[in-house]
Design a protein around this motif. Structure first.
Motif, short mmCIF file in Angstrom:
data_model
loop_
_atom_site.label_atom_id
_atom_site.label_comp_id
_atom_site.label_asym_id
_atom_site.label_seq_id
_atom_site.Cartn_x
_atom_site.Cartn_y
_atom_site.Cartn_z
N ASN A 120 0.79 -1.23 0.00
CA ASN A 120 0.00 0.00 0.00
C ASN A 120 0.83 1.28 0.00
OD1 ASN A 120 -2.39 -1.50 0.07
ND2 ASN A 120 -2.40 -1.58 2.31
N GLU A 121 2.07 1.20 0.47
CA GLU A 121 2.83 2.44 0.72
C GLU A 121 4.12 2.59 -0.08
OE1 GLU A 121 1.10 4.42 2.42
OE2 GLU A 121 -0.31 2.98 3.29
N ILE A 122 4.67 1.50 -0.60
CA ILE A 122 5.91 1.58 -1.38
C ILE A 122 5.57 1.27 -2.83
CG2 ILE A 122 8.27 0.74 -1.63
CD1 ILE A 122 8.16 -0.18 1.27
N HIS A 123 5.75 2.24 -3.72
CA HIS A 123 5.25 2.08 -5.08
C HIS A 123 6.34 2.06 -6.15
CE1 HIS A 123 1.35 2.67 -3.28
NE2 HIS A 123 1.73 3.85 -2.80
N SER A 124 7.49 2.67 -5.85
CA SER A 124 8.49 2.85 -6.90
C SER A 124 9.85 2.29 -6.47
CB SER A 124 8.65 4.34 -7.21
OG SER A 124 9.78 4.59 -8.01
N TYR A 125 10.63 1.89 -7.48
CA TYR A 125 11.99 1.43 -7.23
C TYR A 125 12.82 2.51 -6.55
CZ TYR A 125 13.73 4.26 -11.13
OH TYR A 125 14.08 5.31 -11.95
N ARG A 126 12.42 3.80 -6.71
CA ARG A 126 13.16 4.89 -6.10
C ARG A 126 13.09 4.85 -4.57
NH1 ARG A 126 10.65 7.43 -10.53
NH2 ARG A 126 12.12 8.26 -12.09
N GLN A 127 12.06 4.18 -4.04
CA GLN A 127 11.91 4.07 -2.59
C GLN A 127 12.70 2.89 -2.00
OE1 GLN A 127 7.43 4.30 -3.33
NE2 GLN A 127 7.56 5.08 -1.23
N LEU A 128 13.31 2.12 -2.86
CA LEU A 128 14.04 0.92 -2.42
C LEU A 128 15.54 1.15 -2.43
CD1 LEU A 128 11.98 -1.71 -4.46
CD2 LEU A 128 11.64 -0.99 -2.08
N PRO A 129 16.29 0.42 -1.59
CA PRO A 129 15.83 -0.58 -0.62
C PRO A 129 15.24 0.10 0.62
CG PRO A 129 18.18 -0.34 -0.43
CD PRO A 129 17.76 0.53 -1.60
N MET A 130 14.50 -0.70 1.39
CA MET A 130 13.94 -0.21 2.65
C MET A 130 13.92 -1.35 3.65
SD MET A 130 10.41 1.90 3.33
CE MET A 130 11.02 3.26 2.32
N ASN A 131 14.31 -1.03 4.88
CA ASN A 131 14.33 -2.02 5.97
C ASN A 131 13.50 -1.45 7.13
OD1 ASN A 131 14.96 -3.77 8.13
ND2 ASN A 131 17.00 -4.19 7.30
N LEU A 132 12.45 -2.16 7.51
CA LEU A 132 11.54 -1.74 8.57
C LEU A 132 11.54 -2.76 9.68
CD1 LEU A 132 8.55 -0.79 6.21
CD2 LEU A 132 10.22 0.79 7.21
N TYR A 133 11.60 -2.28 10.93
CA TYR A 133 11.64 -3.23 12.05
C TYR A 133 10.73 -2.77 13.19
CZ TYR A 133 14.61 -0.30 15.11
OH TYR A 133 15.09 0.69 15.94
N GLN A 134 10.42 -3.72 14.06
CA GLN A 134 9.64 -3.42 15.25
C GLN A 134 10.15 -4.29 16.40
OE1 GLN A 134 5.55 -4.69 15.26
NE2 GLN A 134 6.02 -6.74 14.55
#
Length: 566
Positions: A120-134
């Motif tokens: 829902n929130e990451i749409h483009s290769y320009r936003q990558l890479p991404m690492n999310l943690y909790q």
């Protein structure tokens, strides 16, 4: 903090249900209390340890470029059904219905939720890479919750998920996380070993575990490692090259025939009766897949099948050995005399591929075939449990040794397992809609805290590594009624607090022996004692991990304490 105000209800005896050292000591020292099977209250000392582990994890994850978020514990069933894990995950998944009769789960992990966020929130290769943690509570309905915080139904975990546009970038992040994990566990005061592992219900083709190698054999799983190179693997992933053994029985059984083998239902009795080594016997084991389908495992008689390897090879959610009744129903034979004739689904270990003129059950009670050779083709796979003394599969010169370990962290290459099934795509540089390539990285926070005790303790109690100790110093006036001792103890206590040291003053009117026993049991790294030499202005200084003591002035003791913390 004054000891008289601290909620640390110590016990003199080990609780009956506590099987491993960490469980025993955490209960005895008043760190945790059991609420229900596999569910524990973290009392104040334990919570301080947990928060320190969390702080180290946060600092290192942030340093590695990951971003922290928080996802719900309660998850709708539809995303689990979309990923295909609603049925696959099994009975450990805690399922419930809300007031509207909608199926939900208590999250044991968050791959489905994070994939939904990315969708829902990451749409483009320009936003990558991404690492999310909790850092979040997790829930698994363990069939037998054991070992205190090492295997519970509710636990605290750090889970991270990375998103990439190429396998090469996933590989880069995978090793960034591996280095991050090494720093985390070093900062927590523990040595770990990175070992190859099975991915289990998480999925993915490549995974490693970070194992704490324990003082004794109290660990939860076997770790095989090479004595000549860096190869190491969990027992359910360890490969090995078998040493030379007799696998050609042409001299013993030149002619194929069926022979009577009465009272030989196991390898040992059969080997003795036929005067042949176990390596010349093909063992056939009947399993039941997902409580419905029988299948046969063929493996050399001197080896054991590793059930996780078998489960993966057959593509099952669950497997178990067939009962005597099921053996008779599906083969017409009995245990110890099962052959491959009447079973359609057969998988074979590599070890039986080289067998010639060997021994195998005739699928008839009391009979085996000798001088047997394969008359049909099988798909050969690695199904065996590695053994101490086997040859290393990597360097091919060293030999495998084994120790016990506790898993505190794991990393996985998930690939497109979740993104493809759940339609989580991004727009590539050339405008294509492609599924995210994902990685997953977990650390058991509460597990790490408990594992630190398995790694460091003695007969008197816990020995906390200084970075995660609930308090760093215990100040003990031997006799609180002695004005000189009390004054010296309180003065050094206040000075330590003013310098940011986490310190407890044992202000209780107890015998010295009781105070020292409690200090050792609680495991704070440093003890400062105001005793007989208080009149000379001296404190007795002692590290919990060492037997020797030193006499120091208060100022020297404070300088020494600060030096230990640097």
């Amino acid at each position: 903090m004054y000891m008289s105000k601290l909620l640390a209800p110590t016990l003199r005896e080990n609780p009956a249900e506590a099987e491993v050292i960490s469980h025993q000591l955490l209960m005895r020292a008043g760190y945790i209390r059991r609420l229900a099977s596999g569910i524990y209250n973290y009392l104040p000392l334990m919570w301080r340890v947990i928060k320190k582990v969390e702080t180290i994890v946060r600092e290192e994850m942030d340093r590695a470029g990951a971003q922290e978020l928080l996802m719900p514990i309660l998850q709708p069933a539809d995303i689990w059904q979309e990923s295909g894990r609603w049925e696959v995950y099994g009975k450990e998944l805690i399922r419930l219905k809300d007031r509207h009769d909608r199926d939900c789960v208590l999250g044991p992990t968050h791959e489905e939720v994070i994939t939904t966020i990315a969708k829902n929130e990451i749409h483009s290769y320009r936003q990558l890479p991404m690492n999310l943690y909790q850092i979040q509570n997790k829930y698994r309905d363990e069939i037998r919750p054991r070992f205190g915080l090492l295997r519970g139904r509710e636990f605290i975990m750090k889970d991270a998920y990375s998103f990439h546009s190429s396998e090469e970038d996933l590989d880069r992040e995978y090793w960034v996380m591996a280095d991050t994990y090494k720093r985390i566990f070093e900062r927590c005061g523990m040595q770990t070993r990175m070992v190859r592992s099975d991915s289990g219900a998480i999925g993915g083709d490549v995974s490693h575990e970070f194992m704490v190698l324990t003082q004794t054999h109290s660990g939860e799983c076997d770790v095989y490692y090479c004595n000549a190179c860096d190869y190491a693997a969990n027992s359910n992933r360890a490969e090995s090259i078998l040493p030379d053994a007799l696998t050609d029985g042409s001299d013993l059984f030149p002619n194929g025939e069926e022979v009577a083998t009465p009272n030989c239902p196991d390898i040992e009795s059969l080997s003795k009766f036929l005067k042949a080594p176990a390596s010349l016997i093909c063992k056939a084991l009947l399993y039941i897949k997902d409580e419905s389908e029988p299948f046969l495992v063929l493996i050399r008689g001197d080896l054991e099948a590793e059930e996780i390897k078998v489960l993966n090879a057959i593509g099952a959610n669950e497997i178990r050995m067939a009962t005597a009744e099921e053996i008779k129903q599906h083969t017409g034979s009995e245990k110890g005399y099962v052959g491959p004739e009447n079973i359609q689904n057969v998988i074979a270990d590599h070890s039986v591929a080289a067998l010639k003129n060997f021994i195998i059950a005739a699928n008839k009670p009391g009979y085996h075939s000798v001088g047997f050779n394969w008359n049909k083709a099988f798909s050969f796979k690695d199904l065996k449990l590695a053994r101490v003394g086997d040859i290393c599969p990597e360097c091919k010169t060293g030999k495998l040794e084994m120790t016990r370990g506790i898993e505190v962290g794991n990393i996985f290459k998930l690939g497109t397992k979740y993104s493809q099934k759940m339609g989580a795509n991004y727009s590539s540089e050339d405008g294509q809609e492609l599924p995210f390539i994902m990685g997953c990285y977990g650390i058991g926070i509460s597990r790490t805290a408990a594992s630190a005790i398995e790694y460091s303790y003695d007969e008197n109690g816990i020995i906390w590594p200084l970075p995660i100790a609930p308090y760093q110093v215990m100040v003990v006036p031997v006799n609180v009624s002695d004005e000189t001792q009390w004054t010296l103890a309180t003065q050094v206590y206040e000075k330590l607090k003013a310098r940011g040291v986490e310190v407890v003053l044992d202000d209780r009117d107890e015998r010295a022996g009781v105070k020292f026993k409690d200090a050792d049991l609680l495991g704070f790294p440093i003890r400062l004692t105001a005793g007989k030499k208080a009149a000379e202005g001296l404190l007795e200084v002692k590290l919990r991990a060492e037997k020797e003591t030193k006499d120091m002035s208060p100022d020297d003791a404070i300088t020494w304490v600060k030096a230990q913390m640097s």
